[in-house]
Design an enzyme around this catalytic site. Structure first.
Site, mmCIF file in Angstrom:
data_model
loop_
_atom_site.group_PDB
_atom_site.id
_atom_site.type_symbol
_atom_site.label_atom_id
_atom_site.label_comp_id
_atom_site.label_asym_id
_atom_site.label_seq_id
_atom_site.Cartn_x
_atom_site.Cartn_y
_atom_site.Cartn_z
ATOM 1 N N HIS A 82 0.767 -1.209 -0.077
ATOM 2 C CA HIS A 82 0.029 -0.032 0.005
ATOM 3 C C HIS A 82 0.752 1.264 -0.126
ATOM 4 C CE1 HIS A 82 -3.930 1.977 0.592
ATOM 5 N NE2 HIS A 82 -3.159 3.029 1.408
ATOM 6 N N ASP A 161 -14.413 3.370 7.223
ATOM 7 C CA ASP A 161 -13.493 4.314 6.432
ATOM 8 C C ASP A 161 -14.340 5.231 5.547
ATOM 9 O OD1 ASP A 161 -10.984 5.380 6.053
ATOM 10 O OD2 ASP A 161 -11.190 4.320 4.191
ATOM 11 N N ARG A 168 -13.767 13.579 6.546
ATOM 12 C CA ARG A 168 -12.495 14.360 6.708
ATOM 13 C C ARG A 168 -12.178 15.089 5.657
ATOM 14 N NH1 ARG A 168 -8.772 9.179 7.013
ATOM 15 N NH2 ARG A 168 -7.134 10.738 6.772
ATOM 16 N N SER A 183 -7.080 4.655 8.868
ATOM 17 C CA SER A 183 -7.627 4.390 7.660
ATOM 18 C C SER A 183 -7.289 3.663 6.859
ATOM 19 C CB SER A 183 -7.924 5.707 6.922
ATOM 20 O OG SER A 183 -8.348 5.767 5.400
ATOM 21 N N LYS A 187 -8.226 -0.982 6.321
ATOM 22 C CA LYS A 187 -8.325 -1.652 4.942
ATOM 23 C C LYS A 187 -7.595 -2.870 4.899
ATOM 24 C CE LYS A 187 -8.483 2.569 3.184
ATOM 25 N NZ LYS A 187 -8.550 4.041 2.765
HETATM 26 N N1 URA Z 1 -5.154 6.840 1.973
HETATM 27 C C1 URA Z 1 -6.197 6.384 2.605
HETATM 28 O O1 URA Z 1 -6.633 5.200 2.392
HETATM 29 N N2 URA Z 1 -6.684 6.997 3.882
HETATM 30 C C2 URA Z 1 -5.791 8.085 4.325
HETATM 31 O O2 URA Z 1 -6.482 8.653 5.308
HETATM 32 C C3 URA Z 1 -4.881 8.928 3.516
HETATM 33 C C4 URA Z 1 -4.490 8.181 2.520
#
Ligand code: URA
Length: 467
Positions: A82, A161, A168, A183, A187
């Site tokens: 990621h 999220d 946000r 966040s 995931k």
């Molecule tokens: N990518 C994400 O998935 N969440 C964030 O808060 C920032 C970047």
């Protein structure tokens, strides 16, 4: 419990307990806590921060707010990757196939572009026919057969999220370390892989603009991964300039393919192969990344045969990482990574001829060359502004419902530190509508500083954080 009391506690710097966090997240997802109260909480977290335990509790609660994917039908060790988000960041399209070619299973759920940053799913969809929404069983079958599949996040993956991120985005609370860490890691945990390699971007095109905050973010995310029982490590990499030369979906897809063909730009090759090597390391080396969390500074300087010496790596770890790098280099040299990408594209409905002949990917036919206005060297870029320029061309979305123009984007002809002469082309803009070119050119030009002296070189990979 009352949301008012929990907000009040955080506002005064208190530490929220697990029950309060669980009550708040569940209540918000069910619609019992209104956006205005959650907005106040997000701002309180933004200013007061969270302790490690609170971040872990928040992450786990968010992860469990929807489906937890069970990847057990996929044989082998599953490793996810990621990026915290950048401009021109197409490393997943290179590192994923390379790691899969080395035997690691990559069952990846990726996101779409966010603000000025691009998303892997959008890039893959620039291949005609490529499907990023496929049934779970088919996803598992493709990973079992080809080592990798990349799909979008399914409807019920971490709904907490989705709701929190949307809030946000409009309450100026995106760039908060506890909120980004929870966040991303919620995931990753819900997606079910055994190991996670994180690419934490730092610089003008990243959410975290300075090294100290990027380091804190990397350490938090690695700690969460470890606490959740995952093998996890992070590289902190430079996002003060776009990665590679292409920005925009089809242009980036072309560049990723060319990189797998062995003709990629040096910076992109280095970051992608290092990420792939870490995926292979934690996916196939017995000790890979299972030690105590620690940081290895000056990563770029210690690569090669001396890798890791004296900075906390055991001899076995060093040897394992060196082996992983060799295997990835071989997969790049032999074209094994490229074959994996072509197979994956075909299995997901995409036209594999676009992988063998990337010039088949359509790019915008309206073009504008942006020229330097003085002699000197290309200095620091406002990389976020380069990302915004590509959004103005149609490569990203200004509103959620906007359609993308896959062929839109920017090719950089000059990068940080390159000499330039007045009138020389710095970059070429691509769009499908003429009227989009001028405003984007203005934005792009404002992002490029021409300096009199050659600027000092900057590291490409700053550090590794591992657990
Ligand atoms: N990518 C994400 O998935 N969440 C964030 O808060 C920032 C970047």
């Amino acid at each position: 419990m009352r949301m008012y009391d929990i907000i009040e506690k955080k506002k005064r710097g208190g530490i929220l307990c697990r029950e309060e966090i669980a009550w708040m997240v569940q209540g918000f997802v069910r619609g019992n806590i209104p956006d205005y109260q959650m907005s106040a909480m997000l701002m309180a977290i933004y200013f007061q921060g969270m302790e490690d335990g609170e971040i872990t509790d928040l992450t786990l609660e968010m992860a469990h707010s929807g489906d937890m994917v069970d990847l057990s039908p996929i044989q082998g060790v599953k490793v996810d990757k990621h990026s915290t988000g950048g401009v021109g960041d197409k490393t997943t399209l290179i590192a994923g196939p390379l790691a899969a070619a080395c035997g690691v299973k990559v069952a990846k759920m990726s996101g779409r572009g966010l603000g000025h940053t691009g998303g892997t799913v959008d890039k893959l969809e620039s291949i005609p026919g490529f499907r990023t929404e496929i049934p779970r069983e088919e996803f598992f079958r493709i990973v079992n057969e080809h080592g990798i599949a990349v799909i979008g996040q399914s409807g019920n993956l971490v709904p907490a999220d989705k709701k929190l991120y949307a809030l946000r985005d409009v309450t100026a609370t995106v760039d908060s370390i506890p909120l980004i860490a929870s966040s991303i890691m919620s995931k990753k945990l819900a997606a079910g892989s055994d190991g996670i390699v994180l690419d934490v971007k730092t610089g003008s095109g990243a959410f975290m603009k300075d090294l100290a905050s990027s380091r804190r973010l990397a350490e938090k995310m690695v700690a969460i991964g470890r606490q959740a029982g995952k093998r996890c490590c992070a590289l902190i990499t430079n996002m003060d300039v776009p990665l590679g030369r292409a920005v925009g979906n089809a242009l980036e897809m072309r560049e990723a393919i060319e990189t797998l063909m062995g003709r990629g730009p040096e910076d992109l090759v280095q970051v992608s192969t290092e990420l792939a090597a870490l995926m292979v390391w934690i996916g196939s080396e017995p000790g890979g990344c299972s030690g105590k969390a620690q940081r290895t500074e000056g990563w770029a300087d210690v690569r090669g045969s001396e890798a890791g010496k004296g900075i906390g790596f055991s001899q076995a770890e060093e040897a394992g990482l060196a082996r992983a790098r060799e295997r990835v280099a071989e997969a790049l040299k032999t074209g094994a990574g490229l074959r994996v990408l072509a197979d994956m594209a075909e299995a997901q409905g995409g036209d594999p001829r676009c992988v063998w002949e990337p010039e088949r990917l359509h790019v915008g036919d309206k073009r504008l060359e942006v020229k330097a206005q003085s002699d000197g060297y290309l200095g620091h870029m406002d990389t976020e502004a380069v990302g915004i320029a590509s959004v103005l061309l149609g490569a990203g979305r200004s509103r959620k419902e906007d359609a993308l123009d896959y062929g839109a984007g920017i090719m950089l002809h000059k990068k940080y530190g390159d000499p330039v002469r007045a009138g020389e082309t710095i970059g070429v803009l691509y769009a499908s509508r003429e009227e989009l070119l001028e405003p984007a050119a203005k934005k792009f030009l404002s992002a490029c500083a021409i300096e009199k002296e050659r600027p000092e070189p900057e590291p490409l990979i700053y550090e590794m954080v591992r657990g």
